[in-house]
Design an enzyme around this catalytic site. Structure first.
Site, PDB file in Angstrom:
ATOM      1  N   VAL A  14       9.973  -3.216 -13.588  1.00 57.22           N
ATOM      2  CA  VAL A  14       9.321  -4.199 -12.717  1.00 57.22           C
ATOM      3  C   VAL A  14      10.335  -4.806 -11.741  1.00 57.22           C
ATOM      4  O   VAL A  14      10.093  -4.874 -10.532  1.00 57.22           O
ATOM      5  CB  VAL A  14       8.631  -5.289 -13.568  1.00 57.22           C
ATOM      6  N   ASP A  33      21.576  -8.140 -12.785  1.00 56.58           N
ATOM      7  CA  ASP A  33      21.346  -7.651 -14.145  1.00 56.58           C
ATOM      8  C   ASP A  33      22.608  -7.900 -14.950  1.00 56.58           C
ATOM      9  O   ASP A  33      23.732  -7.736 -14.449  1.00 56.58           O
ATOM     10  CB  ASP A  33      20.999  -6.151 -14.130  1.00 56.58           C
ATOM     11  N   THR A 124       5.469 -10.546 -18.328  1.00 59.36           N
ATOM     12  CA  THR A 124       4.184 -10.847 -18.980  1.00 59.36           C
ATOM     13  C   THR A 124       4.436 -11.868 -20.083  1.00 59.36           C
ATOM     14  O   THR A 124       5.166 -11.581 -21.027  1.00 59.36           O
ATOM     15  CB  THR A 124       3.582  -9.560 -19.562  1.00 59.36           C
ATOM     16  N   GLU A 149       2.549  -8.691 -12.599  1.00 58.47           N
ATOM     17  CA  GLU A 149       2.669  -7.371 -11.979  1.00 58.47           C
ATOM     18  C   GLU A 149       1.693  -6.407 -12.645  1.00 58.47           C
ATOM     19  O   GLU A 149       1.519  -6.442 -13.853  1.00 58.47           O
ATOM     20  CB  GLU A 149       4.117  -6.891 -12.178  1.00 58.47           C
ATOM     21  N   LEU A 151       1.780  -2.913 -11.974  1.00 56.68           N
ATOM     22  CA  LEU A 151       2.157  -1.529 -11.687  1.00 56.68           C
ATOM     23  C   LEU A 151       2.227  -0.663 -12.943  1.00 56.68           C
ATOM     24  O   LEU A 151       2.481  -1.139 -14.040  1.00 56.68           O
ATOM     25  CB  LEU A 151       3.469  -1.473 -10.908  1.00 56.68           C
ATOM     26  N   ASN A 206      -4.693  -5.788 -19.155  1.00 58.78           N
ATOM     27  CA  ASN A 206      -4.200  -4.764 -20.094  1.00 58.78           C
ATOM     28  C   ASN A 206      -5.104  -4.632 -21.318  1.00 58.78           C
ATOM     29  O   ASN A 206      -5.288  -3.542 -21.848  1.00 58.78           O
ATOM     30  CB  ASN A 206      -2.752  -5.056 -20.496  1.00 58.78           C
ATOM     31  N   PHE A 247      -9.627   5.717 -16.451  1.00 60.58           N
ATOM     32  CA  PHE A 247      -9.171   5.225 -17.756  1.00 60.58           C
ATOM     33  C   PHE A 247     -10.165   5.496 -18.876  1.00 60.58           C
ATOM     34  O   PHE A 247     -10.322   4.703 -19.806  1.00 60.58           O
ATOM     35  CB  PHE A 247      -8.869   3.716 -17.666  1.00 60.58           C
ATOM     36  N   CYS A 258       3.641  -1.416 -22.507  1.00 55.58           N
ATOM     37  CA  CYS A 258       2.859  -2.615 -22.147  1.00 55.58           C
ATOM     38  C   CYS A 258       1.579  -2.815 -22.952  1.00 55.58           C
ATOM     39  O   CYS A 258       1.367  -3.888 -23.523  1.00 55.58           O
ATOM     40  CB  CYS A 258       2.521  -2.570 -20.671  1.00 55.58           C
TER      41      CYS A 258
HETATM   42  C1  UGA Z   1      -0.100  -0.253 -17.937  1.00 55.77           C
HETATM   43  C2  UGA Z   1      -1.218  -0.664 -16.946  1.00 55.77           C
HETATM   44  O1  UGA Z   1      -1.980   0.490 -16.567  1.00 55.77           O
HETATM   45  C3  UGA Z   1      -0.623  -1.298 -15.683  1.00 55.77           C
HETATM   46  O2  UGA Z   1      -1.664  -1.750 -14.827  1.00 55.77           O
HETATM   47  C4  UGA Z   1       0.242  -2.489 -16.108  1.00 55.77           C
HETATM   48  O3  UGA Z   1       0.849  -3.116 -14.985  1.00 55.77           O
HETATM   49  C5  UGA Z   1       1.338  -1.984 -17.029  1.00 55.77           C
HETATM   50  O4  UGA Z   1       0.728  -1.391 -18.213  1.00 55.77           O
HETATM   51  C6  UGA Z   1       2.182  -3.176 -17.432  1.00 55.77           C
HETATM   52  O5  UGA Z   1       1.655  -4.105 -18.049  1.00 55.77           O
HETATM   53  O6  UGA Z   1       3.348  -3.250 -17.005  1.00 55.77           O
HETATM   54  P1  UGA Z   1       1.581   1.811 -18.122  1.00 55.77           P
HETATM   55  O7  UGA Z   1       2.157   1.148 -19.316  1.00 55.77           O
HETATM   56  O8  UGA Z   1       2.506   2.405 -17.104  1.00 55.77           O
HETATM   57  O9  UGA Z   1       0.659   0.767 -17.300  1.00 55.77           O
HETATM   58  O10 UGA Z   1       0.646   2.951 -18.687  1.00 55.77           O
HETATM   59  P2  UGA Z   1      -0.838   3.490 -18.364  1.00 55.77           P
HETATM   60  O11 UGA Z   1      -0.823   4.428 -17.228  1.00 55.77           O
HETATM   61  O12 UGA Z   1      -1.775   2.359 -18.289  1.00 55.77           O
HETATM   62  O13 UGA Z   1      -1.137   4.320 -19.715  1.00 55.77           O
HETATM   63  C7  UGA Z   1      -1.202   3.633 -20.963  1.00 55.77           C
HETATM   64  C8  UGA Z   1      -1.600   4.586 -22.060  1.00 55.77           C
HETATM   65  O14 UGA Z   1      -2.967   4.973 -21.941  1.00 55.77           O
HETATM   66  C9  UGA Z   1      -0.808   5.886 -22.091  1.00 55.77           C
HETATM   67  O15 UGA Z   1      -0.484   6.205 -23.423  1.00 55.77           O
HETATM   68  C10 UGA Z   1      -1.773   6.897 -21.457  1.00 55.77           C
HETATM   69  O16 UGA Z   1      -1.535   8.225 -21.854  1.00 55.77           O
HETATM   70  C11 UGA Z   1      -3.095   6.385 -22.007  1.00 55.77           C
HETATM   71  N1  UGA Z   1      -4.275   6.819 -21.211  1.00 55.77           N
HETATM   72  C12 UGA Z   1      -4.464   6.385 -19.943  1.00 55.77           C
HETATM   73  C13 UGA Z   1      -5.239   7.630 -21.808  1.00 55.77           C
HETATM   74  O17 UGA Z   1      -5.101   8.028 -22.990  1.00 55.77           O
HETATM   75  N2  UGA Z   1      -6.348   7.983 -21.089  1.00 55.77           N
HETATM   76  C14 UGA Z   1      -6.552   7.551 -19.808  1.00 55.77           C
HETATM   77  O18 UGA Z   1      -7.621   7.891 -19.221  1.00 55.77           O
HETATM   78  C15 UGA Z   1      -5.579   6.743 -19.223  1.00 55.77           C
END
Ligand code: UGA
Length: 437
Positions: A14, A33, A124, A149, A151, A206, A247, A258
């Site tokens: 982030v 950092d 967070t 954030e 992202l 989240n 999702f 996260c």
């Molecule tokens: C997540 C959120 O998507 C972000 O919006 C948020 O900012 C971030 O956490 C955070 O709090 O910093 P991230 O941790 O990068 O982002 O991961 P995701 O892309 O959300 O995936 C999370 C999990 O869900 C992974 O294990 C992924 O494989 C799984 N997933 C995702 C599925 O199993 N199916 C899907 O359709 C989508």
């Protein structure tokens, strides 16, 4: 747009993305950092996380002089109009967010902050932390603002520069505006609110995403029972804009740095505040249960008897928590691996983002340098991360290496017809070969 002097404390996903992107849109940014070696590497534009576009932005920022890296947070904040705290908030004892890093930095920079600067919390944090940081700083001239954030790892730069929304929570509206203006170039809807609402927005987002995934994974099980196809069902409901298609792809459970941390932290927040939120507990429990169920499928197919996998070698494809990252934190692939190991399996894993076994995994599995080496002599293959090139593997060659011709595709990634041609039997989630093919 007015150029601002910005300090960013913490250069994780982030912090580094925030610093590099704010420099890219025209601000003057100093990132701090405590890890001095990391600061040196960043000063040479060496980025040690896998994040498309980020090394280039860091290089551009350094070349233009808009982005600098320092080891001393006090030096970073001295000239800054706006100071971002982008610090880790790991899962602490009992699931609550551990705020030690946020508190330590607030303590450290207190007397170095410039008069009337704005401190922005991007980490967070539980509801009430913005106020707590303000109290810790004890500087009536400094406004503390929450600006969560949203992202995603692997899309961090894209998400930062093209946000769905910018959420700013401030008790002092003028300070909130000052933070919102930093993003003026990005043309995103701004939700200007109070700090508690902004903090809760992050957890709610989240939690909702995790809830969608637990829903999809459970729905996949229901599909299996009725020979229905999860892909068609989620596409069928996803066309409704109130639901949305995103999702809803089933997988080996949700994980990452996260979603698990934030859902557990929110659960603690609910418990501590006496609010019963059964959906949240069910979302977390469903994830655990789903992973157990997937492991039982492998046991049922591969166990020589007694429900044990003793002496059974398995090839795991993918270990990171999703494709496009090298991050293993709270990876569902590792959760599945641990459950398989508990049943006695010998695990050989390949992941394109890992060249060697992280030391803490050496008791769990052996990392191989190719999918073929992982498959050689294995009873079955289990796909756990959706790396696209797994689709293109030479599955005929893989079939020749596997003892039994079974591939458990827990990402519904592979082409079942192709596997069929390679005389491999494909086992997906929530869809049968006949449907997928
Ligand atoms: C997540 C959120 O998507 C972000 O919006 C948020 O900012 C971030 O956490 C955070 O709090 O910093 P991230 O941790 O990068 O982002 O991961 P995701 O892309 O959300 O995936 C999370 C999990 O869900 C992974 O294990 C992924 O494989 C799984 N997933 C995702 C599925 O199993 N199916 C899907 O359709 C989508």
């Amino acid at each position: 747009m007015r150029e601002r002097r910005v300090a960013v404390i913490g250069t994780g996903y982030v912090g580094l993305t925030t610093g590099a992107c704010l420099a890219a849109v025209g601000h003057r940014v100093v990132c701090a950092d405590a890890d001095h070696r990391k600061v040196e590497r960043l000063g040479r534009a060496e980025v040690d996380i896998l994040e498309p576009g980020l090394p280039e932005l860091v290089r551009d920022g350094l070349d233009s002089g808009r982005l600098t890296f320092v080891g001393d947070s006090r030096a970073a904040v001295g000239e800054a109009d706006v100071v971002f705290l982008c610090l880790p908030t790991p899962m602490g004892v009992g699931g609550a967010a551990d705020l030690a890093a946020v508190e330590a930095v607030a303590d450290e920079v207190r007397s170095a902050l410039r008069r009337s600067a704005v401190v922005v919390n991007k980490s967070t944090v539980p509801v009430g932390t913005t106020e707590r940081v303000a109290a810790l700083l004890g500087r009536p001239d400094i406004a503390v603002v929450s600006n969560p954030e949203f992202l995603r790892e692997g899309h961090a730069v894209q998400d930062f520069l093209h946000p769905d929304r910018v959420v700013v929570g401030a008790a002092d509206q003028e300070a909130g505006q000052r933070v919102a203006e930093l993003y003026a170039e990005l043309d995103a809807p701004v939700v200007l609110t109070d700090p508690a609402s902004a903090e809760l927005t992050k957890y709610a987002a989240n939690f909702f995403l995790a809830m969608k995934l637990s829903f999809a994974n459970n729905l996949a099980t229901l599909c299996e029972r009725f020979d229905a196809d999860i892909h068609d069902v989620v596409t069928g409901i996803g066309h409704d804009p109130r639901i949305g298609r995103a999702f809803l792809d089933p997988g080996p459970g949700w994980g990452g740095s996260c979603l698990p941390k934030d859902t557990h932290a929110l659960l603690t927040v609910c418990e501590e505040s006496g609010v019963d939120f059964p959906l949240l507990r069910a979302t977390i429990d469903t994830n655990v249960e789903h992973q157990r169920r997937l492991v039982e499928r492998v046991v049922a197919g591969c166990s020589p008897g007694n429900g044990s996998l003793r002496g059974v070698r398995l090839a795991l494809l993918g270990l990171t928590f999703k494709a496009g990252t090298s991050d293993l934190r709270d990876s569902p692939a590792l959760a599945i691996a641990r459950l398989l190991k508990e049943r006695g399996a010998d695990l050989y894993a390949y992941d394109p983002a890992l060249s060697e076994s992280p030391p803490d995994l050496s008791d769990l599995l052996t990392i191989t340098d190719s999918p073929e080496r992982a498959a050689d002599g294995a009873r079955a293959c289990v796909v756990l991360t959706e790396w696209p090139h797994f689709r293109e593997l030479d599955w005929e060659a893989m079939a020749g290496l596997l003892e039994a011709p079974v591939v458990y595709d827990f990402r519904n990634l592979l082409d079942p017809l192709r596997l069929d041609r390679a005389a491999l039997s494909w086992e997906g989630i929530g869809r049968s070969y006949a449907m997928a093919g």
